[in-house]
Design a protein around this motif. Structure first.
Motif, PDB file in Angstrom:
ATOM      1  N   ASP A 160       0.822  -1.097  -0.270  1.00  8.59           N
ATOM      2  CA  ASP A 160       0.152  -0.441   0.106  1.00  8.59           C
ATOM      3  C   ASP A 160       0.903   1.314   0.118  1.00  8.59           C
ATOM      4  OD1 ASP A 160      -1.774   2.037   0.288  1.00  8.59           O
ATOM      5  OD2 ASP A 160      -2.344   1.443   2.515  1.00  8.59           O
ATOM      6  N   VAL A 161       1.050   1.843  -1.170  1.00  7.64           N
ATOM      7  CA  VAL A 161       1.277   3.325  -1.334  1.00  7.64           C
ATOM      8  C   VAL A 161       1.475   4.509  -0.872  1.00  7.64           C
ATOM      9  CG1 VAL A 161       3.046   2.277  -2.937  1.00  7.64           C
ATOM     10  CG2 VAL A 161       1.336   3.581  -4.224  1.00  7.64           C
ATOM     11  N   THR A 162      -0.024   4.436  -0.475  1.00  5.15           N
ATOM     12  CA  THR A 162      -1.061   5.894  -0.035  1.00  5.15           C
ATOM     13  C   THR A 162      -0.593   6.432   1.067  1.00  5.15           C
ATOM     14  OG1 THR A 162      -2.170   4.403   1.205  1.00  5.15           O
ATOM     15  CG2 THR A 162      -3.033   5.329  -1.266  1.00  5.15           C
ATOM     16  N   PRO A 163       0.337   5.795   1.971  1.00  3.82           N
ATOM     17  CA  PRO A 163       0.873   6.820   2.934  1.00  3.82           C
ATOM     18  C   PRO A 163       2.738   7.796   3.260  1.00  3.82           C
ATOM     19  CG  PRO A 163       1.256   3.948   4.118  1.00  3.82           C
ATOM     20  CD  PRO A 163       0.926   4.039   2.520  1.00  3.82           C
ATOM     21  N   ILE A 164       2.600   7.590   1.469  1.00  2.27           N
ATOM     22  CA  ILE A 164       3.645   7.825   1.185  1.00  2.27           C
ATOM     23  C   ILE A 164       3.428   9.470   1.029  1.00  2.27           C
ATOM     24  CG2 ILE A 164       5.438   8.146  -0.560  1.00  2.27           C
ATOM     25  CD1 ILE A 164       5.505   5.172  -1.500  1.00  2.27           C
ATOM     26  N   SER A 165       4.299  10.503   1.051  1.00  2.78           N
ATOM     27  CA  SER A 165       4.231  12.185   1.172  1.00  2.78           C
ATOM     28  C   SER A 165       3.813  12.113  -0.021  1.00  2.78           C
ATOM     29  CB  SER A 165       4.487  12.862   2.765  1.00  2.78           C
ATOM     30  OG  SER A 165       6.001  12.889   2.021  1.00  2.78           O
ATOM     31  N   LYS A 166       3.796  13.064  -0.676  1.00  2.00           N
ATOM     32  CA  LYS A 166       3.821  13.923  -1.687  1.00  2.00           C
ATOM     33  C   LYS A 166       5.065  15.226  -1.874  1.00  2.00           C
ATOM     34  CE  LYS A 166       1.060  14.087  -4.779  1.00  2.00           C
ATOM     35  NZ  LYS A 166      -0.116  14.654  -5.209  1.00  2.00           N
ATOM     36  N   GLY A 203      14.074   0.681 -27.961  1.00  2.00           N
ATOM     37  CA  GLY A 203      13.020   1.356 -27.957  1.00  2.00           C
ATOM     38  C   GLY A 203      12.597   1.746 -26.912  1.00  2.00           C
ATOM     39  N   PHE A 204      12.789   0.964 -25.361  1.00  5.28           N
ATOM     40  CA  PHE A 204      12.162   1.355 -24.436  1.00  5.28           C
ATOM     41  C   PHE A 204      13.394   1.525 -23.287  1.00  5.28           C
ATOM     42  CE2 PHE A 204      13.387  -3.135 -24.508  1.00  5.28           C
ATOM     43  CZ  PHE A 204      14.190  -3.017 -22.837  1.00  5.28           C
ATOM     44  N   ARG A 205      13.478   2.723 -22.212  1.00  2.00           N
ATOM     45  CA  ARG A 205      14.186   2.829 -21.128  1.00  2.00           C
ATOM     46  C   ARG A 205      14.040   2.107 -20.247  1.00  2.00           C
ATOM     47  NH1 ARG A 205      10.181   6.776 -22.322  1.00  2.00           N
ATOM     48  NH2 ARG A 205      10.964   8.429 -22.959  1.00  2.00           N
ATOM     49  N   SER A 206      15.733   1.349 -20.268  1.00  6.08           N
ATOM     50  CA  SER A 206      16.012   0.456 -19.041  1.00  6.08           C
ATOM     51  C   SER A 206      15.663   1.530 -17.214  1.00  6.08           C
ATOM     52  CB  SER A 206      16.710  -0.047 -18.962  1.00  6.08           C
ATOM     53  OG  SER A 206      18.179   0.974 -19.310  1.00  6.08           O
ATOM     54  N   GLU A 207      15.961   2.480 -17.171  1.00  2.00           N
ATOM     55  CA  GLU A 207      16.037   3.150 -16.053  1.00  2.00           C
ATOM     56  C   GLU A 207      14.944   4.328 -16.168  1.00  2.00           C
ATOM     57  OE1 GLU A 207      19.967   5.156 -16.367  1.00  2.00           O
ATOM     58  OE2 GLU A 207      20.700   3.348 -14.611  1.00  2.00           O
ATOM     59  N   PHE A 208      14.203   3.871 -15.190  1.00  2.66           N
ATOM     60  CA  PHE A 208      12.199   4.570 -15.413  1.00  2.66           C
ATOM     61  C   PHE A 208      12.028   4.612 -13.941  1.00  2.66           C
ATOM     62  CE2 PHE A 208       7.785   4.765 -16.402  1.00  2.66           C
ATOM     63  CZ  PHE A 208       7.768   6.452 -17.363  1.00  2.66           C
ATOM     64  N   SER A 209      11.732   5.979 -13.172  1.00  2.00           N
ATOM     65  CA  SER A 209      11.330   6.099 -12.333  1.00  2.00           C
ATOM     66  C   SER A 209       9.819   5.453 -11.796  1.00  2.00           C
ATOM     67  CB  SER A 209      11.718   7.824 -11.750  1.00  2.00           C
ATOM     68  OG  SER A 209      11.290   7.999 -10.400  1.00  2.00           O
ATOM     69  N   LEU A 210       9.571   5.093 -10.728  1.00  2.00           N
ATOM     70  CA  LEU A 210       7.991   4.463  -9.964  1.00  2.00           C
ATOM     71  C   LEU A 210       7.779   6.334  -9.758  1.00  2.00           C
ATOM     72  CD1 LEU A 210       5.911   3.145  -9.478  1.00  2.00           C
ATOM     73  CD2 LEU A 210       7.194   2.426  -7.832  1.00  2.00           C
ATOM     74  N   GLU A 211       8.652   7.019  -8.654  1.00  2.00           N
ATOM     75  CA  GLU A 211       8.462   8.392  -7.846  1.00  2.00           C
ATOM     76  C   GLU A 211       8.014   8.932  -9.358  1.00  2.00           C
ATOM     77  OE1 GLU A 211      10.995   6.273  -7.089  1.00  2.00           O
ATOM     78  OE2 GLU A 211      10.257   5.863  -5.400  1.00  2.00           O
ATOM     79  N   ARG A 212       9.562   9.302 -10.186  1.00  2.00           N
ATOM     80  CA  ARG A 212       8.237  10.499 -11.150  1.00  2.00           C
ATOM     81  C   ARG A 212       7.356  10.229 -11.769  1.00  2.00           C
ATOM     82  NH1 ARG A 212       7.559  13.039 -14.459  1.00  2.00           N
ATOM     83  NH2 ARG A 212       8.209  14.590 -15.625  1.00  2.00           N
ATOM     84  N   HIS A 213       6.711   9.221 -12.280  1.00  2.00           N
ATOM     85  CA  HIS A 213       5.980   8.928 -13.697  1.00  2.00           C
ATOM     86  C   HIS A 213       4.318   8.002 -13.140  1.00  2.00           C
ATOM     87  CE1 HIS A 213       8.615  10.186 -16.977  1.00  2.00           C
ATOM     88  NE2 HIS A 213       9.674   8.843 -16.561  1.00  2.00           N
ATOM     89  N   VAL A 214       5.014   7.659 -11.769  1.00  2.00           N
ATOM     90  CA  VAL A 214       3.608   7.138 -11.084  1.00  2.00           C
ATOM     91  C   VAL A 214       2.818   7.599  -9.930  1.00  2.00           C
ATOM     92  CG1 VAL A 214       1.761   5.699 -10.178  1.00  2.00           C
ATOM     93  CG2 VAL A 214       3.790   6.164 -12.468  1.00  2.00           C
ATOM     94  N   LEU A 215       4.071   7.895  -8.733  1.00  2.00           N
ATOM     95  CA  LEU A 215       4.368   8.314  -7.467  1.00  2.00           C
ATOM     96  C   LEU A 215       3.464  10.025  -7.622  1.00  2.00           C
ATOM     97  CD1 LEU A 215       5.739   5.972  -5.078  1.00  2.00           C
ATOM     98  CD2 LEU A 215       3.468   5.749  -5.788  1.00  2.00           C
ATOM     99  N   VAL A 248      -3.066   6.271  -5.838  1.00  2.00           N
ATOM    100  CA  VAL A 248      -2.621   5.021  -5.909  1.00  2.00           C
ATOM    101  C   VAL A 248      -2.889   3.880  -5.269  1.00  2.00           C
ATOM    102  CG1 VAL A 248      -0.200   3.614  -6.248  1.00  2.00           C
ATOM    103  CG2 VAL A 248      -0.357   5.817  -7.149  1.00  2.00           C
ATOM    104  N   LEU A 249      -3.295   2.761  -5.549  1.00  2.00           N
ATOM    105  CA  LEU A 249      -4.641   1.950  -4.560  1.00  2.00           C
ATOM    106  C   LEU A 249      -3.584   0.638  -4.320  1.00  2.00           C
ATOM    107  CD1 LEU A 249      -8.274   1.647  -5.924  1.00  2.00           C
ATOM    108  CD2 LEU A 249      -6.850   2.862  -4.559  1.00  2.00           C
ATOM    109  N   SER A 250      -2.138   0.607  -4.998  1.00  2.00           N
ATOM    110  CA  SER A 250      -1.492  -0.639  -5.208  1.00  2.00           C
ATOM    111  C   SER A 250      -0.594  -0.729  -5.828  1.00  2.00           C
ATOM    112  CB  SER A 250      -2.364  -2.023  -4.887  1.00  2.00           C
ATOM    113  OG  SER A 250      -2.804  -2.355  -6.200  1.00  2.00           O
ATOM    114  N   VAL A 251       0.697  -1.534  -5.196  1.00  2.00           N
ATOM    115  CA  VAL A 251       1.879  -1.307  -6.180  1.00  2.00           C
ATOM    116  C   VAL A 251       2.463  -2.953  -5.694  1.00  2.00           C
ATOM    117  CG1 VAL A 251       3.885  -0.835  -6.854  1.00  2.00           C
ATOM    118  CG2 VAL A 251       2.997   1.041  -6.071  1.00  2.00           C
ATOM    119  N   THR A 252       2.490  -4.249  -6.764  1.00  2.00           N
ATOM    120  CA  THR A 252       2.644  -5.561  -6.629  1.00  2.00           C
ATOM    121  C   THR A 252       3.387  -5.240  -7.481  1.00  2.00           C
ATOM    122  OG1 THR A 252       0.140  -5.371  -5.513  1.00  2.00           O
ATOM    123  CG2 THR A 252       1.416  -7.010  -6.711  1.00  2.00           C
ATOM    124  N   PRO A 253       4.483  -6.013  -6.936  1.00  2.00           N
ATOM    125  CA  PRO A 253       5.439  -6.753  -7.457  1.00  2.00           C
ATOM    126  C   PRO A 253       5.190  -8.340  -8.567  1.00  2.00           C
ATOM    127  CG  PRO A 253       6.359  -6.598  -5.436  1.00  2.00           C
ATOM    128  CD  PRO A 253       5.065  -6.607  -5.607  1.00  2.00           C
TER     129      PRO A 253
END
Length: 233
Positions: free
Chosen positions: A7-13, A195-207, A213-218
């Motif tokens: 659950d990622v909802t507690p992560i502050s903006k 044709g794709f970025r191998s380094e791509f930030s979850l924080e930058r592009h989603v959070l 964001v209801l859930s993040v599941t590996p």
């Protein structure tokens, strides 16, 4: 992170934005639509062999989540060769888009005649879609967010065409997982060709976006990818 849902909802903006600024330079590889189209023209004949089984668990997890949501109308962004089409609810109408005509040709072969009226496939740039606002109950993005030339523009379009309160499901590789860091750095100079970025930030592009964001599941081997469930509010 293991294999459990986080659950990622507690992560502050504030914290999320700070981390996004730190990581932004690591995933700033420029991609053009022409580069993406060239790459997937090469991949089209062998895509299923290269990425079918290896990325399959992520697709399965995504479509199983869609099954629980039971949306009336689904949009799949980056439908590719159509590997997920048969896994969506049989009661849902499905629209799939992709910029690669070669990939779409394979996807169309996967649509059985009895489903031709409820599955529509179109060549379209997801950063500028020809759909009305709020046209879809659920939008899925399997392995496409780090491929598009402008991820922020894609996110804006996805939010526009997804109805308020609808669901957005993203499956993608996000950098920083320990087992993959070396390969990410090695692949970075080849991103334009691949044709794709191998380094791509979850924080930058989603959070960092103002959605829920209801859930993040590996998912996939050694948590190569993550399935993200978002409510469009």
């Amino acid at each position: 992170m293991g294999n459990s849902q986080q659950d990622v909802t507690p992560i502050s903006k504030k914290a999320s934005l700070e981390r996004s600024r730190i990581s932004e330079s690591s995933d700033s590889t420029l991609l053009s639509r022409a580069q993406v189209e060239r790459s997937y023209r090469r991949y089209a004949p062998v895509y299923d062999l290269l990425f079918g089984a290896s990325l399959g668990p992520g697709r399965v997890a995504m479509t199983r989540l869609v099954q629980t949501l039971a949306p009336k109308h689904i949009l799949e962004v980056g439908v590719g060769t159509g590997l997920t089409l048969s896994q969506y609810p049989a009661t849902s109408r499905i629209t799939g888009i992709d910029v690669s005509q070669e990939m779409l040709a394979s996807a169309r072969q996967r649509v059985p005649p009895e489903d031709a009226k409820r599955i529509d496939l179109h060549a379209m740039d997801a950063e500028s879609m020809d759909f009305a606002d709020g046209a879809f109950d659920c939008v899925t993005l399997p392995y496409v967010l780090s491929v598009t030339p402008n991820p922020d523009r894609l996110v804006r379009e996805v939010r526009r065409v997804c109805r308020p309160g609808g669901h957005i499901l993203i499956v993608n590789h996000f950098s920083g997982q320990a087992p993959w860091r070396l390969l990410e750095s090695i692949a970075r100079p080849l991103s334009s060709w691949l044709g794709f970025r191998s380094e791509f930030s979850l924080e930058r592009h989603v959070l960092s976006h103002d959605w829920s964001v209801l859930s993040v599941t590996p998912t996939n081997l050694l948590a190569l990818s993550r399935l993200i469930h978002i409510k469009n509010d």
